[in-house]
Design a protein around this motif. Structure first.
Motif: not given
Ligand code: TMP
Length: 303
Positions: A150-152, A173-174, A181-184
């Motif tokens: 949620d933060f991101i 990390i990517e 998240l489904g995507a960056i």
């Protein structure tokens, strides 16, 4: 004031909740926050470490979770125990040096260079494929702190750039963010060690310069100058870290605004010297906090 008093103090602007925290100078924190509130989201950038900052240090039973490099320890141990043991041996040898209170940063640096160099050579020599590494991440014990997703997403929604500055492995990390998240998110920028792949998508090298725990500063981010120039209106920095090596991650930012430093302390509560050191360098110290609640509250206050 006693350490216990300082640990209870918190500026009026924020209610930290029930988690244990230390604010050694509430007046300064309040002043920084006021400037940040005036500037709003448009003047803010978040610079965060990844391992044990956005990710959790331990699970509910107190077992240590994985760093981005640790993804190799676990998975390779399962598939090729001999090679896996080499990663584990490196960690057992060098992790205590990284956090040794008796050594200076200058004394630690050659050891860190050796650790990272050896670890990266093992990865490159084994020619792991991108697909294998993505599988490793899927099966890893990297866990987001509660509220990290949620933060991101909320930073992205408010167009606040998130710089993930990691001495870990950026590709891991990517892949982790893509999987969770489904995507960056568009707002996310990485400063990290990147595995480079050949045309067959096999690991063939690491990006330069090497980023280890104690060079997360301008010496490394020189090549990031164009990015920092692009965000040069962002004069207020929220910095999130978990180690002494994280406190200069804001060095490349072109500005004279405040940096609010939030430190996640994962060490022993008995180590009062270490805790005191964290209090000296971080504005807010969160002790054994498995959540991103405080960082989220700061962003909510600013928006
Ligand atoms: P950072 O949290 O400052 O970005 O640093 C990354 C962490 O990764 C640091 O605590 C050391 C750790 N590490 C491993 O666990 N295994 C490794 O092979 C290497 C090179 C680092």
């Amino acid at each position: 004031t006693t350490q216990e008093d300082r640990c209870r103090a918190s500026p009026d602007e924020l209610a930290f909740g029930t988690g244990k925290h230390c604010v050694s100078d509430p007046t300064t924190v309040a002043a920084k926050l006021r400037k940040m509130v005036v500037g709003g989201a448009g003047k803010t950038v978040v610079i965060s470490d990844f391992d044990y900052t956005l990710s959790r240090f331990a699970n509910g039973s107190g077992e240590r979770l994985s760093t981005t490099h640790g993804v190799f320890d676990d998975n390779v141990m399962r598939l090729k125990p001999e090679l896996g043991q080499k990663f584990v041996d490196l960690k057992n040898k060098y992790y205590p040096i990284e956090f040794c209170p008796k050594l200076t940063m200058e004394e630690k640096i050659p050891h860190m260079e050796k650790w990272w160099g050896t670890s990266h050579s093992l990865i490159v020599n084994e020619k792991f494929s991108k697909h294998t590494i993505q599988d490793f991440v899927r099966q890893s014990r990297i866990v987001f702190k509660d509220g990290a997703e949620d933060f991101i997403q909320s930073l992205d929604a408010h167009n606040i750039p998130l710089v993930i500055f990691s001495a870990g492995i950026g590709n891991i990390i990517e892949y982790f963010l893509e999987q969770k998240l489904g995507a960056i998110p568009r707002n996310t920028h990485f400063i990290s060690n990147m595995i480079l792949f050949d045309e067959d998508e096999k690991a063939c090298a690491f990006s330069e310069p090497l980023i280890h725990t104690f060079c997360k500063n301008s010496s490394v981010i020189q090549k990031e100058a164009p990015f920092f120039h692009e965000i040069n209106g962002r004069v207020n920095v929220i910095l999130l870290g978990d180690s002494m090596g994280d406190i200069h991650m804001d060095v490349g930012v072109e500005r004279d605004g405040p940096t609010l430093k939030v430190g996640y302390y994962n060490g022993s509560l008995d180590d009062t010297a270490a805790l005191q050191h964290y209090e000296e360098v971080y504005d807010i110290v969160l002790i054994h906090d498995p959540t991103l609640n405080v960082a989220q509250k700061i962003v909510d206050v600013i928006n």
